[in-house]
Design a protein around this motif. Structure first.
Motif, PDB file in Angstrom:
ATOM      1  N   LEU A  64       0.803  -1.223   0.000  1.00  0.00           N
ATOM      2  CA  LEU A  64       0.000   0.000   0.000  1.00  0.00           C
ATOM      3  C   LEU A  64       0.837   1.275   0.000  1.00  0.00           C
ATOM      4  O   LEU A  64       0.439   2.276  -0.603  1.00  0.00           O
ATOM      5  N   ASP A  65       1.997   1.266   0.647  1.00  0.00           N
ATOM      6  CA  ASP A  65       2.840   2.468   0.639  1.00  0.00           C
ATOM      7  C   ASP A  65       3.279   2.800  -0.788  1.00  0.00           C
ATOM      8  O   ASP A  65       3.241   3.959  -1.203  1.00  0.00           O
ATOM      9  N   VAL A  67       1.801   1.811  -3.564  1.00  0.00           N
ATOM     10  CA  VAL A  67       0.583   2.172  -4.306  1.00  0.00           C
ATOM     11  C   VAL A  67       0.267   3.650  -4.092  1.00  0.00           C
ATOM     12  O   VAL A  67      -0.030   4.381  -5.041  1.00  0.00           O
ATOM     13  N   ARG A  68       0.346   4.103  -2.849  1.00  0.00           N
ATOM     14  CA  ARG A  68       0.066   5.515  -2.545  1.00  0.00           C
ATOM     15  C   ARG A  68       1.117   6.428  -3.158  1.00  0.00           C
ATOM     16  O   ARG A  68       0.794   7.467  -3.737  1.00  0.00           O
ATOM     17  N   THR A  69       2.375   6.048  -3.030  1.00  0.00           N
ATOM     18  CA  THR A  69       3.466   6.867  -3.575  1.00  0.00           C
ATOM     19  C   THR A  69       3.313   7.062  -5.076  1.00  0.00           C
ATOM     20  O   THR A  69       3.535   8.155  -5.598  1.00  0.00           O
ATOM     21  N   ASN A  71       0.515   6.722  -6.772  1.00  0.00           N
ATOM     22  CA  ASN A  71      -0.845   7.144  -7.115  1.00  0.00           C
ATOM     23  C   ASN A  71      -1.556   6.109  -7.988  1.00  0.00           C
ATOM     24  O   ASN A  71      -2.187   6.445  -8.993  1.00  0.00           O
ATOM     25  N   ARG A  73      -4.517   3.947  -8.751  1.00  0.00           N
ATOM     26  CA  ARG A  73      -5.936   4.098  -8.407  1.00  0.00           C
ATOM     27  C   ARG A  73      -6.781   2.878  -8.758  1.00  0.00           C
ATOM     28  O   ARG A  73      -7.909   2.769  -8.291  1.00  0.00           O
TER      29      ARG A  73
END
Length: 110
Positions: A64-65, A67-69, A71, A73
């Motif tokens: 998840l880190d 994925v967030r970094t 972006n 979606r």
């Protein structure tokens, strides 16, 4: 596939394995994603066809880190990296084989 110029770069530490000698196809997937299975087949075929190209599949839920970094979606999302790990193309959804091959043209240097 969209061109990216955000200066994003990934290495072995982020993707969990060595980069391909010429390019890397990074696929973000999730467990119950039907299009992810078809995308896996397409990217594996392309990687097998083009010397020096690797295909790496990353479980989005387990990273998840990252994925967030990046972006991310939706799954599948495919990033095309050049030999240095720079993101040169990005696409969400199931790609067509011809589009993946064309995107590799932006990443592979002779």
């Amino acid at each position: 596939m969209q061109a990216r110029d955000a200066g994003e770069r990934l290495g072995a530490a982020e993707i969990g394995t060595a980069l391909g000698e010429r390019a890397t196809l990074v696929q973000f997937s999730s467990a119950f994603c039907q299009p992810c299975r078809a995308t896996r087949r397409t990217l594996t075929e392309v990687a097998d066809m083009v010397a020096g190209v690797a295909h790496v599949e990353i479980d989005a839920e387990a990273h998840l880190d990252l994925v967030r970094t990046l972006n991310i979606r939706a799954t599948p999302t495919v990033l095309v990296l050049d030999a240095d790990g720079a993101v040169v193309r990005r696409a969400s959804g199931q790609p067509r084989k011809a589009d993946v091959i064309a995107a590799l043209g932006a990443a592979v240097r002779d």
